[in-house]
Design a protein around this motif. Structure first.
Motif, PDB file in Angstrom:
ATOM      1  N   THR A 106       0.754  -1.160  -0.056  1.00 31.20           N
ATOM      2  CA  THR A 106      -0.116  -0.010  -0.133  1.00 31.20           C
ATOM      3  C   THR A 106       0.905   1.071   0.017  1.00 31.20           C
ATOM      4  O   THR A 106       0.775   2.246  -0.720  1.00 31.20           O
ATOM      5  CB  THR A 106      -0.914   0.207   1.359  1.00 31.20           C
ATOM      6  OG1 THR A 106      -1.609  -1.100   1.263  1.00 31.20           O
ATOM      7  CG2 THR A 106      -1.984   1.246   1.252  1.00 31.20           C
ATOM      8  N   ALA A 107       1.983   1.314   0.644  1.00 31.44           N
ATOM      9  CA  ALA A 107       2.561   2.340   0.770  1.00 31.44           C
ATOM     10  C   ALA A 107       3.503   2.735  -0.497  1.00 31.44           C
ATOM     11  O   ALA A 107       3.924   3.712  -0.910  1.00 31.44           O
ATOM     12  CB  ALA A 107       3.795   2.048   1.905  1.00 31.44           C
ATOM     13  N   MET A 108       3.853   1.474  -1.070  1.00 31.12           N
ATOM     14  CA  MET A 108       4.610   1.717  -2.412  1.00 31.12           C
ATOM     15  C   MET A 108       3.580   2.567  -3.469  1.00 31.12           C
ATOM     16  O   MET A 108       4.011   3.026  -4.099  1.00 31.12           O
ATOM     17  CB  MET A 108       4.887   0.278  -2.890  1.00 31.12           C
ATOM     18  CG  MET A 108       6.030  -0.036  -2.164  1.00 31.12           C
ATOM     19  SD  MET A 108       6.660  -1.754  -3.156  1.00 31.12           S
ATOM     20  CE  MET A 108       7.537  -2.544  -1.892  1.00 31.12           C
ATOM     21  N   LYS A 109       2.371   1.784  -3.285  1.00 26.73           N
ATOM     22  CA  LYS A 109       1.302   2.445  -4.433  1.00 26.73           C
ATOM     23  C   LYS A 109       1.068   3.829  -3.979  1.00 26.73           C
ATOM     24  O   LYS A 109       1.012   4.597  -4.977  1.00 26.73           O
ATOM     25  CB  LYS A 109       0.036   1.790  -4.395  1.00 26.73           C
ATOM     26  CG  LYS A 109       0.279   0.269  -4.928  1.00 26.73           C
ATOM     27  CD  LYS A 109      -1.235  -0.575  -4.797  1.00 26.73           C
ATOM     28  CE  LYS A 109      -1.145  -1.904  -5.335  1.00 26.73           C
ATOM     29  NZ  LYS A 109      -2.230  -2.513  -5.069  1.00 26.73           N
ATOM     30  N   GLU A 110       0.990   4.154  -2.698  1.00 24.85           N
ATOM     31  CA  GLU A 110       0.708   5.558  -2.402  1.00 24.85           C
ATOM     32  C   GLU A 110       1.975   6.490  -2.864  1.00 24.85           C
ATOM     33  O   GLU A 110       1.628   7.839  -3.193  1.00 24.85           O
ATOM     34  CB  GLU A 110       0.718   5.370  -0.829  1.00 24.85           C
ATOM     35  CG  GLU A 110       0.021   7.053  -0.451  1.00 24.85           C
ATOM     36  CD  GLU A 110      -1.283   7.348  -0.980  1.00 24.85           C
ATOM     37  OE1 GLU A 110      -1.254   8.719  -0.965  1.00 24.85           O
ATOM     38  OE2 GLU A 110      -2.046   6.353  -1.377  1.00 24.85           O
ATOM     39  N   ARG A 111       3.237   5.948  -2.670  1.00 26.26           N
ATOM     40  CA  ARG A 111       4.501   6.937  -3.050  1.00 26.26           C
ATOM     41  C   ARG A 111       4.020   6.963  -4.789  1.00 26.26           C
ATOM     42  O   ARG A 111       4.417   8.051  -5.237  1.00 26.26           O
ATOM     43  CB  ARG A 111       5.597   5.857  -2.940  1.00 26.26           C
ATOM     44  CG  ARG A 111       6.711   6.745  -2.995  1.00 26.26           C
ATOM     45  CD  ARG A 111       7.946   6.444  -2.178  1.00 26.26           C
ATOM     46  NE  ARG A 111       8.611   5.395  -2.578  1.00 26.26           N
ATOM     47  CZ  ARG A 111       9.677   4.931  -2.176  1.00 26.26           C
ATOM     48  NH1 ARG A 111      10.345   5.651  -1.111  1.00 26.26           N
ATOM     49  NH2 ARG A 111      10.306   3.697  -2.447  1.00 26.26           N
ATOM     50  N   SER A 112       3.689   6.080  -5.493  1.00 30.30           N
ATOM     51  CA  SER A 112       3.478   6.326  -7.018  1.00 30.30           C
ATOM     52  C   SER A 112       2.307   7.328  -7.238  1.00 30.30           C
ATOM     53  O   SER A 112       2.741   8.338  -8.247  1.00 30.30           O
ATOM     54  CB  SER A 112       2.883   4.971  -7.604  1.00 30.30           C
ATOM     55  OG  SER A 112       4.087   4.191  -8.179  1.00 30.30           O
ATOM     56  N   ARG A 113       1.351   7.060  -6.375  1.00 27.87           N
ATOM     57  CA  ARG A 113       0.232   8.287  -6.636  1.00 27.87           C
ATOM     58  C   ARG A 113       0.629   9.569  -6.158  1.00 27.87           C
ATOM     59  O   ARG A 113       0.562  10.511  -7.157  1.00 27.87           O
ATOM     60  CB  ARG A 113      -0.878   7.882  -5.631  1.00 27.87           C
ATOM     61  CG  ARG A 113      -2.212   8.510  -6.134  1.00 27.87           C
ATOM     62  CD  ARG A 113      -3.061   8.310  -5.077  1.00 27.87           C
ATOM     63  NE  ARG A 113      -3.152   7.054  -4.109  1.00 27.87           N
ATOM     64  CZ  ARG A 113      -3.805   5.963  -4.380  1.00 27.87           C
ATOM     65  NH1 ARG A 113      -4.607   5.710  -5.425  1.00 27.87           N
ATOM     66  NH2 ARG A 113      -3.667   4.850  -3.653  1.00 27.87           N
ATOM     67  N   GLU A 114       1.588   9.861  -5.129  1.00 24.34           N
ATOM     68  CA  GLU A 114       1.630  11.282  -4.834  1.00 24.34           C
ATOM     69  C   GLU A 114       2.700  11.787  -5.810  1.00 24.34           C
ATOM     70  O   GLU A 114       2.897  13.043  -6.105  1.00 24.34           O
ATOM     71  CB  GLU A 114       2.379  11.164  -3.547  1.00 24.34           C
ATOM     72  CG  GLU A 114       1.370  10.932  -2.260  1.00 24.34           C
ATOM     73  CD  GLU A 114       2.167  10.481  -0.666  1.00 24.34           C
ATOM     74  OE1 GLU A 114       1.382  10.235   0.015  1.00 24.34           O
ATOM     75  OE2 GLU A 114       3.272  10.610  -0.792  1.00 24.34           O
ATOM     76  N   ALA A 115       3.860  10.901  -6.247  1.00 25.82           N
ATOM     77  CA  ALA A 115       4.848  11.235  -7.191  1.00 25.82           C
ATOM     78  C   ALA A 115       4.253  11.788  -8.191  1.00 25.82           C
ATOM     79  O   ALA A 115       4.625  12.704  -8.983  1.00 25.82           O
ATOM     80  CB  ALA A 115       5.805  10.227  -7.569  1.00 25.82           C
ATOM     81  N   LEU A 116       3.356  10.948  -9.028  1.00 25.94           N
ATOM     82  CA  LEU A 116       2.746  11.409 -10.230  1.00 25.94           C
ATOM     83  C   LEU A 116       1.757  12.523 -10.186  1.00 25.94           C
ATOM     84  O   LEU A 116       1.431  13.320 -11.075  1.00 25.94           O
ATOM     85  CB  LEU A 116       2.119   9.974 -11.006  1.00 25.94           C
ATOM     86  CG  LEU A 116       3.175   9.151 -11.785  1.00 25.94           C
ATOM     87  CD1 LEU A 116       3.832  10.020 -12.908  1.00 25.94           C
ATOM     88  CD2 LEU A 116       4.137   8.837 -11.003  1.00 25.94           C
ATOM     89  N   ASP A 117       0.977  12.375  -8.867  1.00 24.56           N
ATOM     90  CA  ASP A 117       0.102  13.443  -8.828  1.00 24.56           C
ATOM     91  C   ASP A 117       0.831  15.005  -8.850  1.00 24.56           C
ATOM     92  O   ASP A 117       0.744  16.095  -9.549  1.00 24.56           O
ATOM     93  CB  ASP A 117      -0.671  13.666  -7.502  1.00 24.56           C
ATOM     94  CG  ASP A 117      -1.819  12.878  -7.388  1.00 24.56           C
ATOM     95  OD1 ASP A 117      -2.274  12.461  -8.571  1.00 24.56           O
ATOM     96  OD2 ASP A 117      -2.353  12.444  -6.229  1.00 24.56           O
ATOM     97  N   ARG A 118       2.240  14.899  -8.321  1.00 27.63           N
ATOM     98  CA  ARG A 118       3.076  16.129  -8.409  1.00 27.63           C
ATOM     99  C   ARG A 118       3.696  16.398  -9.649  1.00 27.63           C
ATOM    100  O   ARG A 118       3.837  17.622  -9.999  1.00 27.63           O
ATOM    101  CB  ARG A 118       4.402  15.808  -7.136  1.00 27.63           C
ATOM    102  CG  ARG A 118       4.030  16.014  -5.818  1.00 27.63           C
ATOM    103  CD  ARG A 118       5.381  16.323  -5.226  1.00 27.63           C
ATOM    104  NE  ARG A 118       6.261  15.012  -5.346  1.00 27.63           N
ATOM    105  CZ  ARG A 118       6.386  13.734  -4.674  1.00 27.63           C
ATOM    106  NH1 ARG A 118       5.471  13.567  -3.734  1.00 27.63           N
ATOM    107  NH2 ARG A 118       7.114  12.982  -4.977  1.00 27.63           N
TER     108      ARG A 118
END
Ligand SMILES: C[S@@+](CC[C@H](N)C(=O)[O-])C[C@H]1O[C@@H](n2cnc3c(N)ncnc32)[C@H](O)[C@@H]1O
Length: 211
Positions: free
Chosen positions: A4-16
């Motif tokens: 879950t944390a790995m996916k969240e990191r992808s989401r946050e990075a690509l949102d930015r």
């Protein structure tokens, strides 16, 4: 770090990255793969396409310009990237926010799946291959393009990815991709180099291949 944390990191990075992704240097690798993907689907007929990890919709847009008339779908885990896709494609495509591991579509629904520079973000790649095989009709085709790195460089790169804040998880060798694809039920695998540092895997959902 858990899944879950790995996916969240992808989401946050690509949102930015979403607002200037198309012009930024970090999208250059994905863009360098698009011509090989377009060449791979050239000459084939398809009615319904899903781009998994569609980003800003640039590839779907190019395909719609070249080959209008198919039903275009895109899915991305980053709401900001999905929004960029919607702005670019408007009513020409149906874009949803979602996870490649849990595709919100019926079985046997698509003729063609694209997945470009997104696969190395997935913490559970075998689950994604299984979902891809499920939503493809028998004989439907997967075109997956991602990084291609020589063994020792790949090992070094994969070690670095975990400490970088961009949501990248793992770059696979052609052999690793092929094993996962076959185990998920794909066959007729073809592998080519794409761009300077890319690989492109074509595979057919093998229940009744008529591509
Ligand atoms: C490097 S970008 C490539 C975007 C696009 N395919 C292209 O060719 O420009 C990777 C994309 O994969 C998406 N992504 C990462 N993990 C995902 C997941 N688990 N499910 C769906 N999309 C995901 C990211 O949000 C991002 O938009």
């Amino acid at each position: 770090m858990n899944v879950t944390a790995m996916k969240e990191r992808s989401r946050e990075a690509l949102d930015r990255q979403a607002s200037d992704y198309d012009l930024a240097p970090w999208s250059a690798h994905a863009r360098s793969l698009h011509p090989s993907v377009l060449a791979a689907v050239d000459g084939h007929r398809f009615g319904r396409i899903l781009d998994v990890g569609c980003g800003t919709g640039a590839l779907l847009g190019r395909l719609l310009d070249l080959r209008p008339g198919f039903e275009a779908h895109g899915l991305d885990i980053s709401p900001a990237m999905a929004e960029q896709s919607r702005r670019r494609l408007g009513e020409r495509a149906r874009i949803v926010v979602g996870d490649a591991e849990l595709l919100p579509y019926d079985d046997d629904w698509f003729d063609l799946l694209l997945c470009v520079d997104s696969f190395h973000h997935y913490p559970r790649p075998t689950a994604v291959f299984a979902e891809m095989e499920r939503v493809l009709r028998p004989g439907g085709r997967l075109v997956l393009a991602d990084f291609r790195l020589w063994g020792p460089t790949r090992h070094l790169f994969n070690g670095l990815l975990h400490v970088l804040p961009y949501g990248d998880v793992h770059v696979y060798s052609p052999c690793e991709l092929a094993v996962m694809a076959v185990e998920a039920g794909f066959g007729d695998l073809r592998w080519v180099k794409a761009g300077r540092r890319g690989q492109l895997l074509q595979a057919v959902a093998e229940r009744d291949s008529d591509w």
